[in-house]
Each structure stands twice: as C-alpha cells, then as structure tokens.
Design a protein around this motif. Structure first.
Motif, PDB file in Angstrom:
ATOM      1  N   PHE A  52       0.827  -1.154  -0.039  1.00  0.00           N
ATOM      2  CA  PHE A  52      -0.128  -0.129  -0.063  1.00  0.00           C
ATOM      3  C   PHE A  52       0.830   1.442   0.034  1.00  0.00           C
ATOM      4  CE2 PHE A  52      -3.181  -2.952   1.454  1.00  0.00           C
ATOM      5  CZ  PHE A  52      -4.273  -2.500   1.010  1.00  0.00           C
ATOM      6  N   PHE A  53       2.318   1.045   0.717  1.00  0.00           N
ATOM      7  CA  PHE A  53       2.802   2.244   0.623  1.00  0.00           C
ATOM      8  C   PHE A  53       3.531   2.415  -0.614  1.00  0.00           C
ATOM      9  CE2 PHE A  53       3.243   2.046   5.683  1.00  0.00           C
ATOM     10  CZ  PHE A  53       2.951   3.342   5.650  1.00  0.00           C
ATOM     11  N   ILE A  54       3.685   1.540  -1.421  1.00  0.00           N
ATOM     12  CA  ILE A  54       4.385   1.586  -2.758  1.00  0.00           C
ATOM     13  C   ILE A  54       3.248   2.374  -3.564  1.00  0.00           C
ATOM     14  CG2 ILE A  54       5.029   0.231  -4.877  1.00  0.00           C
ATOM     15  CD1 ILE A  54       6.237  -1.713  -2.729  1.00  0.00           C
ATOM     16  N   VAL A  55       2.013   1.624  -3.545  1.00  0.00           N
ATOM     17  CA  VAL A  55       0.860   2.414  -4.388  1.00  0.00           C
ATOM     18  C   VAL A  55       0.642   3.920  -4.147  1.00  0.00           C
ATOM     19  CG1 VAL A  55      -1.732   2.366  -4.900  1.00  0.00           C
ATOM     20  CG2 VAL A  55      -0.334   0.176  -4.463  1.00  0.00           C
ATOM     21  N   ALA A  56       0.750   4.097  -2.847  1.00  0.00           N
ATOM     22  CA  ALA A  56       0.652   5.575  -2.449  1.00  0.00           C
ATOM     23  C   ALA A  56       1.773   6.279  -2.739  1.00  0.00           C
ATOM     24  CB  ALA A  56       0.677   5.710  -0.797  1.00  0.00           C
ATOM     25  N   GLY A  57       3.041   5.916  -2.750  1.00  0.00           N
ATOM     26  CA  GLY A  57       4.304   6.679  -3.397  1.00  0.00           C
ATOM     27  C   GLY A  57       4.258   6.842  -5.009  1.00  0.00           C
ATOM     28  N   THR A  58       3.578   5.815  -5.561  1.00  0.00           N
ATOM     29  CA  THR A  58       3.282   5.945  -6.931  1.00  0.00           C
ATOM     30  C   THR A  58       2.361   7.128  -7.466  1.00  0.00           C
ATOM     31  OG1 THR A  58       4.010   3.689  -7.110  1.00  0.00           O
ATOM     32  CG2 THR A  58       2.699   4.663  -8.989  1.00  0.00           C
TER      33      THR A  58
END
Length: 320
Positions: free
Chosen positions: A269-275
């Motif tokens: 989820f953090f990767i998605v948010a960062g993207t």
C-alpha cells in the motif's frame, strides 16, 4: 460394543475432525496428525466389527482426506503466499483490531487538535510545518495551484523517495511500541497534529476543497496505513503492559509475530501511495472526477482489506 453406541461415543470427535479437514484456514499440523491417528484407530475398529456399515465408509473417507491434507505434494511457495495473504493477515488484523481502533482514534483526535489550534493561533501552523514550507505553499495558493509542491522534481524520484520515507515512518511507529506504547502514541499524535494544521492552512485561504482533491489522491492510502502501523506498535506496547496470563516476554513475542504480519501488509500500500503521489497527484487539476474516483477506490480498498474482509472471515470461522 454395538454400532450405535460406537457412533454416539465418537460422533462429536468426528465432527470436530471433519471441520478441521474441511476448513480453508490453517490448522496446527500437530492437531492434524493427532486427528489422523485417532481416525485410523477408529477405522480399524470399525473394519473389524462393522465391516459393511456406513460408519466404516465414512471413517475411511475422513482418513483419506486427513492423509491428503497432511502429506499431499503442494506447490509450496504459491500456496504459502496465498495462505499468508488470504488467511494469516486477515486473522492477524482481527487479533489486534482494538489497538488498530485506538490508533485511529488517537490520530483523528490529534488532527482535530492540530486544526483547532491553527484556527486560534496562526503562528501554530508555522511552528508545526516550518516557515519555508508555509511560505512556499501560500505562494502556490496565490498562484492558483495550492498543491504545486507535489509537481516538483521527477515523478520516478519522488515516488521512490516518498515510499521510502513513508515506510520509515511506519516502521518507527511499529518499533516505538517497545517503549510501552508511548513512542507509538507520539508518532501518531505528532503526525495527526501536522495533518490537522496542514488542512487548516488551506481552509484559511478558502482552497481546502481543491487542495484536498489533490492531497487525498495519495493521502487516503498513506494516512490509513500509517494508522495501521501505529496500531501494530500499540499492540506490541500493550502486550508488554498487559501480558494477561502470559509472561511479559511470551506475550511480547506472540504479539510481535502477529503485528509483524500486519505491518508487512502495509508495504504494498505504501508503494501504491508513493506511486500515486509521484506520478498522479501532480496532475490533479486535469479532472476533479478522476481525483474523486481514485480517492473513493483507495478508500474501498483500505476498508475491504483492513476492516470488511477480516470481519467477514472472523464471523465465518468464529475467530476470537
């Protein structure tokens, strides 16, 4: 022994074993092995004294199922990953649901304090966010682009840096649980204060709606999983403070294993948010409806993964 008496004496045990074998959830391997031994013993007895009965056929089917469940050749890596995502993580989330709720309440309460404090003390925003950030944001607001800060730098570089920073905050919230929940509480409270003051600044200049359509594109997931990480930290702190019938060390180890599973689930989820923050938020002005769609979709994904699915499985499998 008459067949009816044999069935009456063992039917409760067989029902329990059948439930263990039919469930998709993970069952203790030792318990499965014990079930298999008891089944084979009962099957041997039935074959001797009731060779043509239905109970013999029933026990034979159960024994075969138990054997397959214990010894079948799995595609270990794929099955383990699916089990971890579909079973272990939801059960871990359900196990620490109260600390997760406390984390949410602390964060919301701190955000409200941050917002109200900024209302009654204009210097509070500068104290929390810093003069440079406030001044640059005000310039962007006057230029008609309140979320201009998210358009600076390269998309890829921003996405990487933001993801790393968010994961760092999450792991700090988790690790600070070792300080008897106080450290995690501080991380949640300080970030909540910042968020509240941040919102009030946009509200003060009358651009809150426009700014939120940008910020919450990535913020919906980002803030949600920081709260989840905080709940993991509180669970660890509470396990030390309130070990119940366990020793403090045993309580800590047991809870840390559970909380770590939940924490690991936040990384994608953090990767998605960062993207989203690096590649999408900078284009928020193109379409308000696209922004709202992404925010809504993010809210549904978070709600399903951390609330609805664990609740559904808990009711189905009667988790405590």
């Amino acid at each position: 022994m008459r067949e009816a008496s044999f069935v009456e004496r063992n039917k409760e045990k067989w029902t329990s074993i059948e439930n263990n074998l039919s469930t998709n959830m993970q069952v203790d391997p030792d318990e499965l092995a014990s079930n298999y031994i008891e089944l084979t013993n009962d099957l041997a007895y039935a074959q001797t004294f009731y060779p043509d009965s239905k109970v013999r056929s029933y026990l034979n089917e159960l024994a075969v199922t138990a054997h397959q469940k214990i010894y079948k050749d799995r595609k270990a890596s794929n099955n383990r990953f699916k089990s971890f995502i579909n079973e272990e993580i939801p059960q871990a989330i359900w196990s620490i649901r109260r600390p997760l709720l406390y984390s949410l309440l602390i964060f919301v309460f701190a955000s409200a304090i941050g917002f109200l404090s900024a209302v009654y003390d204009l210097d509070f925003i500068r104290l929390i966010l810093g003069d440079f950030y406030v001044d640059s944001t005000i310039e962007s607001i006057k230029a008609g682009d309140p979320a201009a800060v998210y358009g600076k730098g390269s998309s890829f570089g921003s996405a990487i840096w933001i993801t790393i920073n968010n994961v760092r905050v999450a792991f700090m919230a988790f690790a600070f649980g070792l300080f008897l929940s106080i450290g995690t509480g501080y991380i949640l409270f300080s970030n909540g204060i910042m968020l509240g003051a941040f919102h009030q600044m946009f509200f003060q200049y009358g651009v809150m709606g426009k700014a939120m359509s940008a910020i919450w594109i990535h913020g919906t997931i980002e803030i949600s999983v920081i709260i989840v990480a905080g709940g993991c930290g509180l669970a660890i702190g509470n396990s030390i403070l309130f070990p119940k019938s366990y020793t403090r060390m045993a309580s800590f180890v047991q809870t840390a294993k559970i909380a770590m599973k939940v924490l690991i689930s936040t990384i994608p989820f953090f990767i998605v948010a960062g993207t989203l923050e690096g590649f999408v938020t900078r284009y928020y002005a193109i379409s308000i409806w696209l922004s709202l769609f992404i925010i809504l979709l993010s809210s549904i994904a978070i709600s399903f993964f951390y609330v609805i699915n664990p609740y559904r499985l808990a009711k189905r499998f009667q988790w405590k």
